[in-house]
Design a protein around this motif. Structure first.
Motif, short mmCIF file in Angstrom:
data_model
loop_
_atom_site.label_atom_id
_atom_site.label_comp_id
_atom_site.label_asym_id
_atom_site.label_seq_id
_atom_site.Cartn_x
_atom_site.Cartn_y
_atom_site.Cartn_z
N TYR A 174 0.85 -1.21 0.00
CA TYR A 174 0.00 0.00 0.00
C TYR A 174 0.88 1.25 0.00
O TYR A 174 0.61 2.22 -0.69
N PHE A 175 1.94 1.18 0.79
CA PHE A 175 2.84 2.34 0.84
C PHE A 175 3.42 2.61 -0.54
O PHE A 175 3.49 3.76 -0.99
N LEU A 176 3.85 1.52 -1.22
CA LEU A 176 4.46 1.69 -2.54
C LEU A 176 3.49 2.31 -3.54
O LEU A 176 3.88 3.13 -4.38
N GLU A 177 2.22 1.92 -3.43
CA GLU A 177 1.22 2.50 -4.34
C GLU A 177 1.14 4.00 -4.13
O GLU A 177 1.10 4.77 -5.08
N GLY A 178 1.17 4.41 -2.88
CA GLY A 178 1.13 5.85 -2.58
C GLY A 178 2.41 6.53 -3.04
O GLY A 178 2.39 7.62 -3.61
#
Lengths: 412, 388
Positions: A174-178
């Protein structure tokens, strides 16, 4: 007399692969690719699938060690308050980062956009090391905590560890998507994992297991040197090609009865690690017709693949099941089995200064393995890269004495 | 050395002696107590162990804080160039039989060596309870915070299994109350020292805290209460002429050798950030919510700790604010040799203090003593601050 060990041709191929890869890294800005610094046991496939280029600070320090600049870099970090008792890799890498543009590093790693650290086997220092680097460069640091499974750990503990690692990997996705402002590319992830898994299998069969042959076609020197693509390129088809090639070459040696050292007489096991001294140690042993056929380190720092249709679960499993993440009894069993499977005559066991997770196992493991197998061991102290804590002369004398001991055992 | 004018402190001296006796007898008193009471004693490796859970099971949790005898067995299992002396001393006591009176031992994996020490210990000891708490290495995510309560529940279950008896919420809440009371009392003692520096020597304060780690908290509470009563009635000593210091660090063990040099030099410690000191008792546990959740919350919201991987900046700010708030003249940081978690945060702390113009001295300690060279460094540091 200087012994020349036969090199595998793959080493030349590897050299070119790395020249190209570092070129790619240095062009990252122009090609608008992001650079991530990751720890040795991190699931870097997660980043490769989102087009990150990967750098391993541990490997960077080893490179500095091989180039003979590590000690100076360690001194720089000490001048900035880091204790000389800390891990040599860490001091070297931080020293390089503190020097900025002026770094003495032969590869001059480009600054990270992101850092990812995984805490296999409780290495607290690597968390702190990455924290310090992320502070120097002012970039985000993601920590994936892999709980240690000690000798008292139960099935429930294992399941709860698995759940916890999976949650963190999902949080990281999720962090990477952001961070990248893009949907996570799960198809690419599966592709990357398939390459990594294939590369591992080829490495394990073609290189690691090949050393069971007598004489052994490879020495630990080869084993270590050819870990490189597994770290940097495992998410790419090049890694698979590389290890397939390597496997063919090694099997050819086996077919021809060619050994890595002339007239192999003793088979040694390296329990520990010392990057800067691997070539000289291998040569020194070879001068006694002893081949250091295998060691624990490559097993500690490779991640076995698995079911790619459930990528997060598979990555979490290989992280918690890594030998590095298990207790003393598991380590003793592993070394005992290797000693038997590879028909080992003696164990070289360097205690690595500053490396607590690996060195703390040393004394108990060696004593117990000797009791179980009768195979003697030689312990000495050294550092991964800092030459101030390694004495060539002392090691030579001790290895000489150890070889005499092995000779005498043969005579009996 | 006590810093009060003779004649005025007779009563207090007697109370203090009881703390010092408890500290000096180390494990001998405990063996007697165990025999007399028939209760179980559990050794807790420093740091971060929720002792309340042990206490609620009717057992006595004590802190394993090393000893100053010879280390002969432990170095066969752990290299002295790898493991710090606190851990070697504790392992030695396990191997030489000193700790045979323990019914259990609990470790929290606060550093690189402890998890392996735990496995080594397991091979050489016969305690009924052997438990390693595998704590999260960061507290940045919901999953890692959840893991804290999971690990506390796991410890509770392990103790219940050994005792074949459940620990009720009521018992746990009671224990939390006893521990909170202890923390409040020690906080009062520290507040008193801050208002009246020199009232107690640093070594005496250390004895008060140490004693509490080696005896029932209920008994300790009584003793501290009595000491406070006596101290609160004493006149304020003059302190203008004395150098005032903060001492930080010495994680996992005491640094009495450093403290006695400071005492002998006539400098006053205003407040400390020591493990055997304020780090042990600063945060309270919420008594109004589920007890395990409350203990986990305390763990998460506690003062910055390098073992929990807060940003080192948080610890640096905490220490630097303490110096500024208390108007101390300088700070001495005591670092145990081979304590990697402290050594790794130190550069950040040093930077923060340097940038703030706060005089700072770092002393590295190995075993009980302090070297002549370091003694001179401490003396010179205090002299320098005195001149300023």
């Amino acid at each position: 007399m200087e012994i020349k060990l036969p090199r595998l041709k793959a080493q030349t191929i590897q050299r070119q692969l790395f020249i190209d890869y570092w070129q790619e890294l240095h062009n990252a800005k122009e090609s608008e690719k992001k650079v991530a610094w990751v720890s040795g046991m991190s699931p870097s496939e997660l980043l490769s699938a989102m087009d990150f280029l990967i750098i391993y600070p541990m490997n960077h320090s080893a490179t500095c060690g091989a180039a003979g600049v590590a000690t100076v870099l360690c001194e720089i970090s000490e001048q900035n308050g880091y204790s000389p008792d800390l891990c040599g890799y860490q001091r070297c890498d931080i020293g390089s980062a503190l020097m900025g543009e002026q770094t003495l590093s032969p590869v001059r790693p480009p600054r990270p956009d992101l850092m990812l650290v995984t805490s296999n086997q409780q290495c607290h220092q690597i968390f702190k090391w990455f924290e310090n680097i992320s502070r120097i460069y002012d970039v985000p640091l993601i920590m994936v905590d892999v709980p240690f499974l000690d000798d008292t750990a139960t099935k429930d503990d294992e399941l709860s560890a698995l759940k916890y690692v999976k949650e963190q990997l999902q949080e990281f996705i999720y962090f990477l998507e952001g961070f990248t402002k893009r949907r996570y590319n799960y198809d690419r992830l599966q592709e990357c994992m398939a390459y990594a898994s294939a590369a591992y299998d080829l490495w394990y069969e073609g290189l690691f297991n090949a050393a069971k042959n007598i004489p052994s076609p490879i020495s630990t020197f080869d084993l270590f040197i050819h870990l490189g693509p597994m770290l940097y390129l495992r998410s790419r088809p090049e890694a698979v090609d590389y290890y397939r090639n390597l496997k063919d070459e090694v099997l050819e040696r086996v077919a021809n009865g060619q050994g890595a050292v002339p007239d192999e007489k003793f088979r040694l096991f390296l329990n520990g690690m010392n990057w800067m001294k691997i070539p000289s140690l291998a040569k020194l042993c070879a001068s006694y017709n002893a081949c250091m056929v295998t060691g624990i380190y490559p097993l500690l720092f490779t991640l076995k693949g698995g079911d790619i249709s459930r990528p997060v679960e598979t990555m979490a499993k290989s992280a918690i099941n890594s030998l590095l993440n298990r207790g003393l009894q598991t380590r003793i069993n592993a070394v005992e089995n290797l000693v038997r499977d590879f028909a080992i005559d003696g164990i070289i066991a360097p205690t690595i200064r500053g490396c607590k997770p690996i060195s703390s196992f040393q004394l108990e493991t060696m004593r117990e393995v000797e009791r179980l197998t009768g195979v003697p061991n030689l312990e000495f102290e050294t550092c991964m890269v800092d030459t101030r804590y390694h004495s060539d002369a002392q090691v030579e004398v001790r290895i000489q004495a150890f070889m005499e001991l092995l000779e005498n055992r043969v005579k009996k | 050395m006590h810093l009060i004018v003779p004649g005025e402190k007779l009563f207090m001296e007697e109370t203090l002696k009881r703390f010092i006796a408890a500290k000096q007898s180390l494990y001998d008193n405990l063996k007697q107590w165990k025999k007399a009471s028939g209760k179980k004693i559990v050794g807790c490796h420093p740091m971060d162990i929720p002792e309340e859970i042990v206490h609620a099971a009717g057992m006595l949790p004590i802190t394993l804080m090393g000893f100053d005898g010879a280390i002969t067995h432990a170095t066969r299992s752990l290299q002295p160039t790898i493991a710090c002396n606190i851990l070697l001393e504790n392992l030695e006591m396990c191997l030489n039989g000193t700790l045979d009176f323990l019914d259990g031992v609990i470790f929290a994996d606060v550093c690189d060596t402890i998890p392996i020490l735990s496995d080594i210990w397991l091979r050489h000891s016969h305690h009924v309870l052997h438990h390693l708490m595998v704590m999260p290495k960061h507290l940045n995510s919901p999953s890692s915070r959840r893991r804290v309560s999971e690990q506390f529940l796991r410890l509770k279950a392990a103790i219940e299994k050994q005792n074949n008896k459940k620990i009720s919420d009521r018992a746990l809440k009671h224990s939390i109350g006893v521990y909170n009371q202890n923390r409040r009392l020690l906080k009062r003692l520290y507040d008193l020292r801050l208002c009246k520096p020199g009232l107690l020597s640093a070594s005496d304060v250390s004895a008060v805290v140490t004693a509490g780690m080696l005896m029932r908290k209920e008994d300790h509470n009584q003793l501290v209460e009595q000491l406070l009563l006596e101290l609160e009635n004493l006149p304020v000593p003059t302190s203008d002429m004395h150098v005032k210091l903060i001492v930080s660090g010495s994680l996992c063990g005491h640094c009495d050798s450093v403290l006695s040099v400071i005492d002998a030099q006539g400098a006053y410690i205003l407040e400390d950030d020591l493990y055997i000191g304020s780090r042990y008792f600063t945060s309270l546990t919420n008594e109004d919510i589920d007890p395990i959740e409350a203990l986990a919350q305390r763990y998460v919201d506690d003062i910055p700790s390098p073992t929990k991987f807060f940003d080192a900046n948080a610890w640096a700010n905490y220490i630097s604010n303490m110096v500024i708030r208390d108007k101390a003249d300088g700070i001495i940081i005591v670092m145990r040799k081979l304590c990697e978690i402290h050594a790794d945060d130190f550069p950040c702390i040093q930077n923060k203090l340097n940038n703030g113009g706060i005089p700072c001295l770092m002393i590295e300690i190995e075993r009980a003593g302090v070297s002549e060279q370091d003694k001179t460094r401490i003396q010179a540091f205090i002299d320098m601050l005195g001149v300023q």
